[in-house]
Each structure stands twice: as C-alpha cells, then as structure tokens.
Design a protein around this motif. Structure first.
Motif, PDB file in Angstrom:
ATOM      1  N   VAL A 143     -44.322  90.551  -9.248  1.00  0.00           N
ATOM      2  CA  VAL A 143     -45.479  89.750  -8.873  1.00  0.00           C
ATOM      3  C   VAL A 143     -45.503  88.392  -9.565  1.00  0.00           C
ATOM      4  CG1 VAL A 143     -47.153  90.467 -10.647  1.00  0.00           C
ATOM      5  CG2 VAL A 143     -47.928  90.033  -8.311  1.00  0.00           C
ATOM      6  N   THR A 144     -44.876  88.256 -10.742  1.00  0.00           N
ATOM      7  CA  THR A 144     -44.945  86.997 -11.483  1.00  0.00           C
ATOM      8  C   THR A 144     -44.035  85.911 -10.918  1.00  0.00           C
ATOM      9  OG1 THR A 144     -43.352  87.946 -13.063  1.00  0.00           O
ATOM     10  CG2 THR A 144     -45.675  88.007 -13.668  1.00  0.00           C
ATOM     11  N   LYS A 145     -43.330  86.209  -9.852  1.00  0.00           N
ATOM     12  CA  LYS A 145     -42.551  85.156  -9.190  1.00  0.00           C
ATOM     13  C   LYS A 145     -43.482  84.114  -8.574  1.00  0.00           C
ATOM     14  CE  LYS A 145     -38.613  88.192  -8.333  1.00  0.00           C
ATOM     15  NZ  LYS A 145     -37.791  88.915  -7.336  1.00  0.00           N
ATOM     16  N   ASN A 146     -44.724  84.507  -8.334  1.00  0.00           N
ATOM     17  CA  ASN A 146     -45.759  83.599  -7.847  1.00  0.00           C
ATOM     18  C   ASN A 146     -46.782  83.431  -8.971  1.00  0.00           C
ATOM     19  OD1 ASN A 146     -48.511  83.030  -6.682  1.00  0.00           O
ATOM     20  ND2 ASN A 146     -47.282  82.793  -4.816  1.00  0.00           N
ATOM     21  N   ALA A 183     -52.306  92.668 -23.709  1.00  0.00           N
ATOM     22  CA  ALA A 183     -51.593  92.201 -22.517  1.00  0.00           C
ATOM     23  C   ALA A 183     -50.582  91.123 -22.889  1.00  0.00           C
ATOM     24  CB  ALA A 183     -52.597  91.663 -21.494  1.00  0.00           C
ATOM     25  N   THR A 184     -50.991  90.201 -23.761  1.00  0.00           N
ATOM     26  CA  THR A 184     -50.110  89.112 -24.178  1.00  0.00           C
ATOM     27  C   THR A 184     -48.897  89.634 -24.944  1.00  0.00           C
ATOM     28  OG1 THR A 184     -51.990  87.598 -24.305  1.00  0.00           O
ATOM     29  CG2 THR A 184     -49.996  86.935 -25.440  1.00  0.00           C
ATOM     30  N   VAL A 185     -49.125  90.592 -25.840  1.00  0.00           N
ATOM     31  CA  VAL A 185     -48.023  91.166 -26.616  1.00  0.00           C
ATOM     32  C   VAL A 185     -47.013  91.848 -25.694  1.00  0.00           C
ATOM     33  CG1 VAL A 185     -47.442  92.998 -28.253  1.00  0.00           C
ATOM     34  CG2 VAL A 185     -49.301  91.419 -28.771  1.00  0.00           C
ATOM     35  N   MET A 186     -47.510  92.537 -24.656  1.00  0.00           N
ATOM     36  CA  MET A 186     -46.618  93.173 -23.692  1.00  0.00           C
ATOM     37  C   MET A 186     -45.776  92.128 -22.965  1.00  0.00           C
ATOM     38  SD  MET A 186     -48.982  96.175 -22.032  1.00  0.00           S
ATOM     39  CE  MET A 186     -47.665  96.744 -20.968  1.00  0.00           C
ATOM     40  N   VAL A 187     -46.428  91.028 -22.573  1.00  0.00           N
ATOM     41  CA  VAL A 187     -45.726  89.959 -21.853  1.00  0.00           C
ATOM     42  C   VAL A 187     -44.672  89.314 -22.750  1.00  0.00           C
ATOM     43  CG1 VAL A 187     -45.993  87.681 -20.786  1.00  0.00           C
ATOM     44  CG2 VAL A 187     -47.608  89.499 -20.243  1.00  0.00           C
ATOM     45  N   ARG A 243     -41.951  80.618 -17.795  1.00  0.00           N
ATOM     46  CA  ARG A 243     -42.839  80.097 -16.745  1.00  0.00           C
ATOM     47  C   ARG A 243     -43.639  81.224 -16.090  1.00  0.00           C
ATOM     48  NH1 ARG A 243     -43.633  75.775 -13.430  1.00  0.00           N
ATOM     49  NH2 ARG A 243     -44.172  76.237 -11.276  1.00  0.00           N
ATOM     50  N   GLN A 244     -42.992  82.350 -15.825  1.00  0.00           N
ATOM     51  CA  GLN A 244     -43.682  83.484 -15.220  1.00  0.00           C
ATOM     52  C   GLN A 244     -44.748  84.037 -16.160  1.00  0.00           C
ATOM     53  OE1 GLN A 244     -40.102  85.798 -14.460  1.00  0.00           O
ATOM     54  NE2 GLN A 244     -40.490  85.735 -12.252  1.00  0.00           N
ATOM     55  N   SER A 245     -44.449  84.040 -17.452  1.00  0.00           N
ATOM     56  CA  SER A 245     -45.373  84.632 -18.421  1.00  0.00           C
ATOM     57  C   SER A 245     -46.649  83.809 -18.573  1.00  0.00           C
ATOM     58  CB  SER A 245     -44.693  84.779 -19.777  1.00  0.00           C
ATOM     59  OG  SER A 245     -44.481  83.509 -20.379  1.00  0.00           O
ATOM     60  N   MET A 246     -46.575  82.496 -18.358  1.00  0.00           N
ATOM     61  CA  MET A 246     -47.743  81.641 -18.564  1.00  0.00           C
ATOM     62  C   MET A 246     -48.896  82.022 -17.640  1.00  0.00           C
ATOM     63  SD  MET A 246     -47.083  79.812 -21.107  1.00  0.00           S
ATOM     64  CE  MET A 246     -48.508  78.746 -21.032  1.00  0.00           C
ATOM     65  N   GLY A 247     -48.558  82.319 -16.376  1.00  0.00           N
ATOM     66  CA  GLY A 247     -49.600  82.714 -15.429  1.00  0.00           C
ATOM     67  C   GLY A 247     -50.291  83.998 -15.852  1.00  0.00           C
ATOM     68  N   VAL A 248     -49.499  84.952 -16.331  1.00  0.00           N
ATOM     69  CA  VAL A 248     -50.058  86.233 -16.770  1.00  0.00           C
ATOM     70  C   VAL A 248     -50.963  86.033 -17.981  1.00  0.00           C
ATOM     71  CG1 VAL A 248     -49.517  88.558 -17.567  1.00  0.00           C
ATOM     72  CG2 VAL A 248     -48.031  87.456 -15.908  1.00  0.00           C
ATOM     73  N   MET A 249     -50.538  85.191 -18.922  1.00  0.00           N
ATOM     74  CA  MET A 249     -51.339  84.961 -20.128  1.00  0.00           C
ATOM     75  C   MET A 249     -52.668  84.285 -19.803  1.00  0.00           C
ATOM     76  SD  MET A 249     -48.629  83.881 -23.074  1.00  0.00           S
ATOM     77  CE  MET A 249     -47.381  85.031 -23.657  1.00  0.00           C
ATOM     78  N   LEU A 250     -52.632  83.315 -18.891  1.00  0.00           N
ATOM     79  CA  LEU A 250     -53.882  82.650 -18.496  1.00  0.00           C
ATOM     80  C   LEU A 250     -54.813  83.641 -17.800  1.00  0.00           C
ATOM     81  CD1 LEU A 250     -52.483  79.236 -17.209  1.00  0.00           C
ATOM     82  CD2 LEU A 250     -53.870  79.610 -19.241  1.00  0.00           C
ATOM     83  N   GLY A 251     -54.238  84.489 -16.961  1.00  0.00           N
ATOM     84  CA  GLY A 251     -55.040  85.503 -16.278  1.00  0.00           C
ATOM     85  C   GLY A 251     -55.629  86.509 -17.243  1.00  0.00           C
ATOM     86  N   SER A 252     -54.875  86.854 -18.285  1.00  0.00           N
ATOM     87  CA  SER A 252     -55.359  87.846 -19.251  1.00  0.00           C
ATOM     88  C   SER A 252     -56.589  87.344 -20.000  1.00  0.00           C
ATOM     89  CB  SER A 252     -54.247  88.216 -20.233  1.00  0.00           C
ATOM     90  OG  SER A 252     -53.957  87.140 -21.107  1.00  0.00           O
ATOM     91  N   ALA A 253     -56.666  86.021 -20.205  1.00  0.00           N
ATOM     92  CA  ALA A 253     -57.837  85.446 -20.879  1.00  0.00           C
ATOM     93  C   ALA A 253     -59.096  85.625 -20.045  1.00  0.00           C
ATOM     94  CB  ALA A 253     -57.598  83.964 -21.165  1.00  0.00           C
ATOM     95  N   VAL A 254     -58.927  85.661 -18.723  1.00  0.00           N
ATOM     96  CA  VAL A 254     -60.062  85.891 -17.823  1.00  0.00           C
ATOM     97  C   VAL A 254     -60.395  87.382 -17.768  1.00  0.00           C
ATOM     98  CG1 VAL A 254     -60.894  85.694 -15.452  1.00  0.00           C
ATOM     99  CG2 VAL A 254     -59.471  83.879 -16.425  1.00  0.00           C
TER     100      VAL A 254
END
Length: 228
Positions: free
Chosen positions: A43-46, A67-71, A83-94
């Motif tokens: 999913v992180t390709k997008n 979540a961040t530690v897992m990423v 680059r893929q991890s940045m989207g996940v980290m921003l989403g985790s803050a929400v």
C-alpha cells in the motif's frame, strides 16, 4: 489535599495506561504481524494510501510511536523506502488521536467491562485467539488508567498553589510546550500526556490555550522514540 494520594493516583494511572497500550499493541502485532508487513509493503507505493495505512495502524496500536518504530524497522530491513515511510509516519500522527477521542467519549465508564471480557478471552480461548484477548484487555487498562488519573486530579482544582502554577504557565506557553515535550519524551507516549491534560481540563484547572500547548509539546516529544 493529600499529595501522597494524588501522586500515587497519577503515577499509578499512568502506569496502568501505558501497560494497557503495551499489551494491546503486542496482541495486535502477534495476531497480524505477517499480514501487516505484506500490506504495508504494497500500500505504501502510493503516498496517500500510505498515510491512510499509517493512521489505521496507529489507531489500532493506540500509539504513533509503536507504528513509527515498526516502520523504521521495515525501512531498515529494506522492505520499504524512506519515501514510502514518510506517508505512513504522517498518517500515524493522525491515527494516534483516536485514543484521546475514545477517552473523550467517556468510554472510561466501561473500562472494567473491557478488562473482564479481555481476561476471559485470554484465559479461556485457544492460543490462536489469545492475542485478541490481549487487545481487548489492553484497551480496558487504557481506559481504566485514564479514569484513575481523572479521579486523582479532582481535588487539585481547589488547591491555590496548583492554580497559581497553572496561571503562570498559561502566560508562558513556550514553557508549557517544553514541559509537555520533556514529559512525553521520558514516558515515550503522547497519548498519556494528552490524557493528563484532558483530566486537568475536566476538573476545570486547565483552559484551552495551555491545553493546546500541551498537545503541541506532546506531539513533538513523541518523535524521540523514532529518533532513538
């Protein structure tokens, strides 16, 4: 006001809160770790979908830090690019805001029901379903710990020294942010810090602006986990 009871109540409540988050997170990781890796890798390709995945992951784990530690681990293992991890980290803050929102809905009143159901599932179920019991039990402890913190902080609204301290901090919001940042960095959990702010607000000891300062500090302080 009995400061010993207040201190024990707050520290004990934080301990139960953090332990609940830990066992809920561990239960989720045990029940879905393999599928989670495959899902995040795809999913992180997008970037947009990655942010949504991060929000869901942090909400499920009840912790953006977890979540961040897992990423970070996935990036280190080569399963995901920076680059893929940045989207996940921003989403985790929400996604981590869901914990605080659930507390705001007064689910703390039913904390012991979650604890009872989780304990029954964990003790009576087969090995395959034990992680589900851990998740439910963890949520119960999170809400129960929050209830203890709120009850312990009830008497402080009538304490002149505490009131004066908050009046001073209300006029020094940068200091409030720094205190919140430091406290969150120590306990490595922004939700616990914000939960304390909500308890203070519920007793009438905290107004909106200092509460916002605490939230800002908590969200900066929680990044230390990933940095370590």
């Amino acid at each position: 006001m009995n400061w010993l009871h207040l201190t024990m109540g707050v520290l004990g409540g934080i301990g139960i809160f953090l332990y609940g988050m830990y066992i809920a997170s561990e239960g989720l990781k045990k029940s879905a770790s393999h599928h989670l890796k495959r899902f995040l890798t795809k999913v992180t390709k997008n970037q947009f979908l990655g942010a949504i995945a991060g929000a869901v992951l942090a909400a499920a784990l009840q912790s953006s830090s977890a979540a961040t530690v897992m990423v970070v681990g996935f990036v280190n293992a080569g399963l995901m690019t920076l680059r893929q991890s940045m989207g996940v980290m921003l989403g985790s803050a929400v996604g981590t805001t869901l914990t605080v929102q659930l507390i705001a809905f007064k689910i703390t009143d039913y904390a012991l029901l979650f604890v009872a159901i989780g304990a029954i599932i964990f003790l009576a179920a087969t090995q395959h379903f034990k992680p589900i019991g851990s998740i439910v039990l963890g949520f119960g402890f999170v809400f129960f710990g929050m209830g203890i913190i709120t009850d312990a902080m009830g008497p402080i609204q009538d304490n002149p020294a505490f009131t004066e301290a908050f009046v001073y901090l209300s006029d020094n919001l940068i200091l409030m942010v720094l205190i919140s940042l430091l406290f969150t960095a120590i306990i490595q959990n922004s939700a616990a810090t914000i939960a304390i702010a909500m308890s203070l607000a519920a007793t009438g000891s905290l107004t909106l602006m200092p509460a916002i300062a605490i939230v800002y500090g908590a969200n900066v302080g929680t990044t230390l986990t990933a940095l370590i």
